[in-house]
Design an enzyme around this catalytic site. Structure first.
Site, PDB file in Angstrom:
ATOM      1  N   ASP A  53     -88.358  27.289  57.261  1.00 26.03           N
ATOM      2  CA  ASP A  53     -87.400  27.000  58.320  1.00 26.03           C
ATOM      3  C   ASP A  53     -86.118  26.441  57.705  1.00 26.03           C
ATOM      4  O   ASP A  53     -85.598  25.422  58.156  1.00 26.03           O
ATOM      5  CB  ASP A  53     -88.028  26.008  59.308  1.00 26.03           C
ATOM      6  CG  ASP A  53     -87.242  25.933  60.608  1.00 26.03           C
ATOM      7  OD1 ASP A  53     -86.306  26.739  60.789  1.00 26.03           O
ATOM      8  OD2 ASP A  53     -87.558  25.068  61.447  1.00 26.03           O
TER       9      ASP A  53
ATOM     10  N   VAL B  47     -84.797   9.800  66.663  1.00 23.59           N
ATOM     11  CA  VAL B  47     -84.470   9.345  65.312  1.00 23.59           C
ATOM     12  C   VAL B  47     -83.493   8.179  65.450  1.00 23.59           C
ATOM     13  O   VAL B  47     -82.534   8.272  66.210  1.00 23.59           O
ATOM     14  CB  VAL B  47     -83.811  10.483  64.497  1.00 23.59           C
ATOM     15  CG1 VAL B  47     -83.517  10.033  63.085  1.00 23.59           C
ATOM     16  CG2 VAL B  47     -84.687  11.719  64.485  1.00 23.59           C
TER      17      VAL B  47
HETATM   18  P1  AMP Z   1     -84.868  15.789  63.301  1.00 22.75           P
HETATM   19  O1  AMP Z   1     -85.979  15.194  64.070  1.00 22.75           O
HETATM   20  O2  AMP Z   1     -85.063  15.722  61.823  1.00 22.75           O
HETATM   21  O3  AMP Z   1     -84.459  17.134  63.780  1.00 22.75           O
HETATM   22  O4  AMP Z   1     -83.597  14.832  63.557  1.00 22.75           O
HETATM   23  C1  AMP Z   1     -82.811  14.870  64.723  1.00 22.75           C
HETATM   24  C2  AMP Z   1     -81.413  14.436  64.395  1.00 22.75           C
HETATM   25  O5  AMP Z   1     -81.404  13.094  63.888  1.00 22.75           O
HETATM   26  C3  AMP Z   1     -80.771  15.287  63.287  1.00 22.75           C
HETATM   27  O6  AMP Z   1     -80.160  16.428  63.811  1.00 22.75           O
HETATM   28  C4  AMP Z   1     -79.766  14.314  62.671  1.00 22.75           C
HETATM   29  O7  AMP Z   1     -78.557  14.323  63.392  1.00 22.75           O
HETATM   30  C5  AMP Z   1     -80.439  12.955  62.834  1.00 22.75           C
HETATM   31  N1  AMP Z   1     -81.147  12.581  61.592  1.00 22.75           N
HETATM   32  C6  AMP Z   1     -82.389  12.946  61.214  1.00 22.75           C
HETATM   33  N2  AMP Z   1     -82.707  12.423  60.018  1.00 22.75           N
HETATM   34  C7  AMP Z   1     -81.647  11.709  59.608  1.00 22.75           C
HETATM   35  C8  AMP Z   1     -81.344  10.933  58.416  1.00 22.75           C
HETATM   36  N3  AMP Z   1     -82.225  10.802  57.420  1.00 22.75           N
HETATM   37  N4  AMP Z   1     -80.144  10.334  58.337  1.00 22.75           N
HETATM   38  C9  AMP Z   1     -79.241  10.481  59.347  1.00 22.75           C
HETATM   39  N5  AMP Z   1     -79.451  11.192  60.472  1.00 22.75           N
HETATM   40  C10 AMP Z   1     -80.638  11.811  60.614  1.00 22.75           C
END
Ligand code: AMP
Length: 728
Positions: free
Chosen positions: A582, A455
């Protein structure tokens, strides 16, 4: 300067600096603060700064000569760019120092540029000419940039008029590959640069780039990729007969930049569907055809197909599972055997169907033996210390690989339904997912990593009608398999359909080439679990052992505010009949001003892998957030989401602790299935723990309803803390 590619701030003050070459900062794209005051600069070129996004440029107290070369500073000063207005800027003319804004130079202006067409409509294979005129004084140099074009050979011809510099761009033998591209004309002189673009709309007949034998993921799919402008109309033939859009076949297509990628999908196809599939793609410029042979099944019901045989499925097999012999004299005999065996097979299947329904459902993934049901007796007969914690191996007893044995009880632990989102309740085939151009996304830094991939924080251009660019979070999926691409598309459709103040905003996808990208609103404090930990009593230990940066632990009203917002998002999900499955703080995001949103729909399994319980090969289950019926009977409902919300409340009031952190996964399954619940967090008022207990009623229908929870939390948020029973 070449060595300092990451430099952001540069100060060269009072050094007697006399000149700077126009390309001196070309390798320092991150510069945003430059202070060159108090030097002996007599001139300064705009080209130094053209690629930078300056927030501040300080150039006062230099020795600029009043001439056309610094006219751009005067223009920028008048527009107050990079806060030039605050500075005391002057230049020298004939020995006099004058204020820069009073400098008066004739025949010294920004160039103007115009093109013969703002967009060029052309048929593939044709030639086209587009003219760019640059005018102004000083007369600008004019040039076309065409370097990114795939297959158009170009040549440019210059025509110089007295006060116009014209340049013709000839596109030779244009190719459909370049449809949607732009060519840009740039005019520049000593005062500055102006540019304009011409977009190419190239019409061409359909081309079938690929048509593949069926692959199986969630469903059987004949994958195809077709190009054409305008988009071709697709029709299918099965063994030269038009394919009818009957219930169990549908076509999914996603389109971008005249590329159509899609799947012809089959739901549990029998051998009846074997044969040649012909795709015909047609638009007004031509037609393309391609055929692929699809082989689905040898027999209607081979051994390892799904155990869930529905009556409808029994009805769609027109042929018995026996092939007829080719010898004509044996035909009658062969057919009788075939018919007899077919009848026998049908009876067997019906009996099997009844047995399955009578003794409970079996694992969809090859589990043998009926599903064990935990009875009250077994529960009480199996005190914790007598329980066998092992997970059975595939050949132990007759349990399948995804089974957990607790005492005398075998629990069928299920595949995570997030990975099997077939027929998901929010999936609408006609959802319009917004496509974002790859060139509009500029990555800035990594934010985290999830199961889908990395991300990143990025800037996205042309997303908002009011802002030129905005910060976004992008999820990148590298080297996707077809299966991952399809999951990605489904996820995108699902997210497009969910819109609420407490659901993270989904802007769209960028699906041309690799990596596949999903674009979300950027939530600057990241995920809620990390945020809670950083604002709790253990923050110092957790944040790299650094001294506390935070302004103290979260207070009661802030915790309530967080919980209320998640409940509000859940009320919306429930109103959409969307079961999340989840819900946990790791899947919520925190933005400015403690704004909290549900931010993840099944993608964060890697970073928080200890929160999931791996069963079988790849399956991960968030058992610590799951109610007994989800663990035991694969039942996920709005009520099971409410259970998870109770666990979220517990996480919030423990500053992000892992539920049941002191227990192993199998111990957690034991506890939950036996009816134990999490203890009251030290800082949770009684009213809050009562909500938790209301979420953790064993009977789903006795649990609090999410609307009620939302109302209680709202009321508690309004009540003065004095009324909250902190001591219980
Ligand atoms: P995910 O793939 O959604 O689990 O994202 C992994 C990590 O990226 C998360 O634990 C957040 O720390 C960060 N992250 C994901 N989406 C966002 C967002 N929209 N804005 C800021 N940080 C994000």
């Amino acid at each position: 300067m070449e060595l300092y590619t990451g430099i952001q701030n540069l100060t060269i003050m009072n050094c007697g600096l006399r000149s700077i070459q126009p390309r001196a900062f070309s390798k320092n794209p991150h510069l945003h603060y430059i202070n060159l005051s108090g030097n002996r600069l007599t001139t300064l070129s705009w080209q130094l700064f053209q690629h930078l996004e300056l927030s501040k440029l300080i150039i006062e107290n230099n020795q600029f000569t009043c001439n056309c070369a610094i006219r751009w500073i005067q223009i920028a000063y008048l527009k107050n760019e990079a806060s030039l207005r605050e500075q005391n800027l002057y230049c020298t003319t004939r020995g006099h120092k004058i204020s820069l804004h009073r400098m008066n130079i004739s025949q010294c202006d920004m160039p103007e540029v115009s093109v013969s067409h703002s967009s060029l409509e052309v048929h593939e294979g044709d030639n086209a000419v587009v003219t760019c005129n640059g005018s102004g004084s000083p007369l600008p140099d004019v040039d076309w940039t065409v370097s990114h074009l795939h297959s158009i050979s170009t040549h440019q011809t210059n025509v110089n008029w007295t006060n116009v510099h014209s340049i013709n761009l000839t596109l030779v033998n244009v190719s459909g590959e370049d449809n949607g591209s732009n060519v840009t004309c740039i005019a520049e002189n000593i005062v500055g640069m102006t540019k304009t673009t011409v977009s190419l709309n190239i019409y061409y007949p359909p081309r079938i780039l690929s048509l593949r034998e069926p692959v199986v993921h969630l469903e059987h799919c004949i994958e195809f990729t077709v190009r054409g402008n305008p988009y071709p109309i697709l029709t299918w033939y099965h063994n030269n007969q038009p394919l009818r859009p009957v219930d169990f076949i549908r076509q999914e297509v996603y389109k971008q930049d005249t590329l159509m990628e899609g799947c012809l999908l089959f739901n549990k196809p029998t051998h009846y569907y074997n044969g040649n599939y012909t795709l015909i793609a047609r638009n007004k410029f031509g037609i393309a055809t391609q055929t692929v042979y699809a082989h689905f099944l040898e027999q209607p019901y081979p051994e390892n197909t799904d155990y869930f045989v529905s009556v409808a499925d029994l009805g769609i097999s027109p042929t018995p599972p026996i092939s007829v012999t080719h010898k004509p004299e044996e035909d009658t005999f062969g057919v009788s055997i075939a018919v007899g065996l077919a009848a026998f097979a049908c009876v067997l299947l019906v009996v099997l169907f009844i047995v399955i329904n009578k003794y409970g459902r079996r694992s969809k993934f090859g589990m043998k033996g009926p599903v064990a049901v935990i009875s009250g007796e077994e529960d009480s007969a199996s005190p914790l210390h007598h329980i066998n914690h092992g997970i059975t191996t595939p050949n132990s007893l007759d349990a399948g690989p995804d089974t957990v044995v607790i005492g005398m009880t075998r629990i069928p632990v299920i595949e995570n339904p997030q990975y099997f989102r077939q027929g998901h309740n929010c999936h609408k085939p006609d959802t319009y997912v917004q496509y974002i151009k790859r060139r509009d996304i500029v990555l800035k830094r990594e934010l985290g990593e999830g199961a889908f991939g990395k991300v990143f924080l990025a800037e996205c251009y042309n997303l908002s009608p009011t802002k030129d660019k905005m910060l976004v979070a992008v999820k990148a999926l590298k080297d996707p398999t077809l299966a991952a691409r399809k999951d990605f598309q489904r996820e995108a459709e699902l997210l497009t359909n969910l819109q609420h103040d407490h659901i993270v905003k989904f802007y769209g996808v960028c699906g041309d080439g690799d990596p596949l990208i999903m674009v979300f609103e950027y939530m600057k404090h990241g995920d809620l679990n990390k945020f809670l930990r950083a604002h709790g009593p253990d923050a110092m230990i957790l944040v790299d052992g650094q001294p506390r940066q935070t302004k103290g632990d979260l207070g009661l009203s802030q915790m309530l505010h967080i919980a209320t917002q998640i409940a509000s998002g859940m009320v919306y999900l429930a109103s959409q009949h969307f079961v999340h499955r989840d819900l946990a703080t790791r899947n919520c995001l925190v933005g400015a001003n403690l704004l909290v949103k549900i931010g993840d729909f099944g993608m964060s399994r890697d970073v928080y892998s200890t929160d999931y319980y791996r069963v079988g090969g790849h399956t991960m289950l968030p058992i610590r957030w799951m109610p007994p019926e989800s663990i035991m009977y694969r039942k996920f409902t709005t009520e099971s989401d409410v259970w998870s919300f109770g666990v979220i409340l517990w996480e919030i009031f423990t500053y992000g602790k892992q539920p049941w952190f002191q227990l192993s996964n199998t111990e957690v399954i034991e506890c939950i299935t036996q009816g134990r619940v999490l203890e009251r967090p030290r800082v949770a008022p009684k009213e809050i723990y009562d909500i938790m207990l209301g979420c953790w009623q064993r009977e789903p229908q006795l649990r609090l309803n999410i609307k009620e929870i939302f109302k209680i939390l709202q009321a508690l948020g309004k009540a003065s803390p004095i009324y909250l029973d902190i001591l219980g």
